[in-house]
Each structure stands twice: as C-alpha cells, then as structure tokens.
Design a protein around this motif. Structure first.
Motif, PDB file in Angstrom:
ATOM      1  N   HIS A 168       0.843  -1.202   0.000  1.00 25.34           N
ATOM      2  CA  HIS A 168       0.000   0.000   0.000  1.00 25.34           C
ATOM      3  C   HIS A 168       0.872   1.244   0.000  1.00 25.34           C
ATOM      4  CE1 HIS A 168      -2.309   3.262   1.914  1.00 25.34           C
ATOM      5  NE2 HIS A 168      -3.330   2.761   1.226  1.00 25.34           N
ATOM      6  N   GLU A 246      -1.213  -4.501   1.818  1.00 24.51           N
ATOM      7  CA  GLU A 246      -2.634  -4.452   1.483  1.00 24.51           C
ATOM      8  C   GLU A 246      -3.387  -5.659   2.025  1.00 24.51           C
ATOM      9  OE1 GLU A 246      -2.548  -3.987  -2.762  1.00 24.51           O
ATOM     10  OE2 GLU A 246      -2.470  -1.794  -2.625  1.00 24.51           O
ATOM     11  N   ASN A 300      -0.479  -5.784   9.271  1.00 22.63           N
ATOM     12  CA  ASN A 300      -0.179  -5.359   7.901  1.00 22.63           C
ATOM     13  C   ASN A 300       0.949  -4.335   7.791  1.00 22.63           C
ATOM     14  OD1 ASN A 300      -1.560  -3.198   8.985  1.00 22.63           O
ATOM     15  ND2 ASN A 300      -2.758  -2.792   7.120  1.00 22.63           N
TER      16      ASN A 300
END
Length: 328
Positions: A168, A246, A300
């Motif tokens: 991301h 992500e 994450n």
C-alpha cells in the motif's frame, strides 16, 4: 560478447575483476578500457584495492595498455570517447558518472559501440533497468541506465513484497557507506550535510532510489518514500524497509513467502546468521535479506532489513544487464 569500459574508477575496476574471475568459456572479451588517468596509476589502483584487497594475479603495463595475468587489455586516455575506435564492441559500459546528457551518453555509439550501458541514473537513457524488477522492459534500447546501487537493492525486494501481500505504501532508509561524493575533511558541497567529513559522522541525506522506484516500478509510483544515512564505513550498505501491506499476514507466513522468493530469485539472497556489514563484502547479490530481522506490527505493517555490497553487487548487475543487451 565484446565489452569496453569507459571510466576505470570504483565500478570500472570492480567489473574488470569480476570478468577476469569468470570461467574461460564465459565468452566475454574486454576490448578496451578508456580513462583519462595515467596508465600506471590505473594499473596500480586495479592491483591494490583498499576495499577488496590486492588482485591475486599479476598486473603489468606496456605501451598499449594493461597486462593482467598475461592477458593484454588495450587502454586509451581520451577525454572525448567519440574519438576512440569502438568498432565491434557490443556494449560500452560507461562508468564515468558523467553520462547524464544525451550528447555525452551517445558518444559511445558515435565511436562504434552497438549499445551503451550507464553505471548510474541518467536522464539520457532510453530505459532504466533493474534485474529482478523490470528487465522485461529492456526492448531494443541502445542507451540503458543500470539505475543506482540502492535501487538495485530495493526494487527487487519491493517487487517480491508486493507480489506476496501487496504494498500500500512504504518508506525505505538506506544506511549507506561513505562514497567519493563526500569529502575526507569538511569542505563545501551543494548539500550542507554532505559537506562534512564522511568518515567521521553519520550524515542524513537523500537517495536517488526514491525517484527511480517510480520509474522502475511505475505501478508503485507515489507510494514509496526514502532517505539515506551515510555512515563512516568503507563498504557494504543496508536497506531498512517499512511497508504497509494491502493484505493481512502473520509474521511466520510472511517470512516463509519472502524466504521462498529470495531462494528463487537470481539477485536476492537470504541470511539467518547474525551478520555485520563486513561479512557481506564482495557478495554478488543485489540484496541479502537478513531473515531474522523481519518484524511485523499488527497484521499489515512489515519491516524488512537487508545488506548489499554497493560496489560488488552493482557491478555484477552491470554484467547481467550487458548480457541481456547483447542478446537483443
């Protein structure tokens, strides 16, 4: 493959060492070396290297150039490469660090070389290639940039992390040994921090890899930031990458996937021992991931740390890209 080297500095000399260490059937010939320094100085600096140690073979000179292990390598001392005869050369390795404008970058072509590979970032290049990241983009380009040492370390890692869990956003810090762009004692430079003595302080500064990642991995453009800290060591640098993924993953699953990717990559390595920078000297990989240094915050956000010999590994990639260029 017939190569020529323009600029016999740190990268040019390291490339020659690697070529001379290849098996006799490697089919790589160094047709010519060009450098403005005196021939005797070039021979001395090749034979006695403060980073990699003395060359194990014999080094001599004659009126035509270097003689290394009884192998003659012609040398010229021209400041204008266009005046040098490079007829028959498949790839010119431009290691001068000055091939930033189109007229300079094209001088190798004007001299007769089929293609030019630049040992660093260059806006004059038709394409920037990093093995393990975007070598499929090479096409039939005649002037190619091999990016920077840090980009060669970072881009293959980012590509693998992105394939494992999606990136991301990420921030990279390179802990980079000092280079010739820094003074030995305090002296004026464009960057005030880089004006300070490189072997005495840790120096926060910028990294060209931040921009080059946008070029090499355009699908991640705008999502990767980066910075550098120059440190008072002579060789081997490191990447410290913190990425927001992500997909949520557990640490063990992520480590296993990254280890598998490194094992199958031609340019990534994996280390489980508690290594320090000097242990990585003369390693040919673009990046050796320190597996035990991987961390996960939450589900994450991942931290990956890896080592790279910014001269030896980068020079190995110069040869890899030259091979790709000669086959097109």
């Amino acid at each position: 493959m017939k190569l020529a080297i323009n600029g016999f500095g740190r990268i040019g000399r390291t490339i020659l060492r690697q070529i001379l260490a290849l098996p006799a059937d490697s089919n790589i010939e160094v047709a010519l070396i060009n450098d403005i320094a005196p021939l005797e100085t070039c021979a001395y600096l090749f034979q006695y290297d403060s980073t990699f140690g003395p060359y194990v073979g014999t080094v001599d000179v004659d009126e035509t150039g270097l003689i290394v292990d009884e192998r003659s390598i012609p040398m010229t001392q021209s400041s204008d490469l266009a005046q040098v005869d490079l007829t028959g050369v498949d790839v010119l390795l431009d290691c001068t660090g000055i091939a930033r404008s189109s007229d300079v970058a094209r001088r190798g072509l004007q001299a007769g070389a089929a293609k030019v590979l630049i040992s660093g970032p260059s806006p004059a290049a038709e394409v920037t290639i990093v093995v393990g990241a975007n070598e499929d983009s090479l096409g039939d380009a005649r002037i190619v940039s091999n990016a920077s040492c840090t980009t060669n370390a970072l881009a293959p890692l980012l590509k693998q992390v992105d394939q494992i869990a999606g990136v991301h956003s990420a921030h990279m810090t390179t802990i980079h040994c000092y280079t010739n762009s820094q003074p030995m004692v305090d002296a004026p430079r464009g960057d005030l921090a880089r004006s300070r003595a490189g072997a005495l302080s840790m120096v926060p500064t910028t990294s060209s890899a931040t921009h080059l990642i946008d070029v090499v991995l355009p699908h991640l453009a705008g999502r990767i930031s980066g910075a550098a800290v120059r440190v008072p060591t002579a060789s081997v640098s490191a990447i410290d990458l913190v990425a927001t993924l992500e997909q949520e993953m557990g640490l063990e699953d992520f480590q296993a996937e990254l280890h598998r990717a490194a094992d199958t990559s031609p340019v990534l390595g994996w280390a489980t021992m508690p290594l320090v920078s000097t242990d990585l000297r003369a390693r040919p990989e673009s990046l050796v991931i320190a597996g035990t240094e991987t961390r996960l915050a939450g589900q994450n956000q991942v931290r990956v740390f890896g080592w790279y010999d910014n001269e030896w590994g980068f020079s190995a990639r110069m040869l890899d890209v030259a091979r790709l260029m000669s086959r097109v």
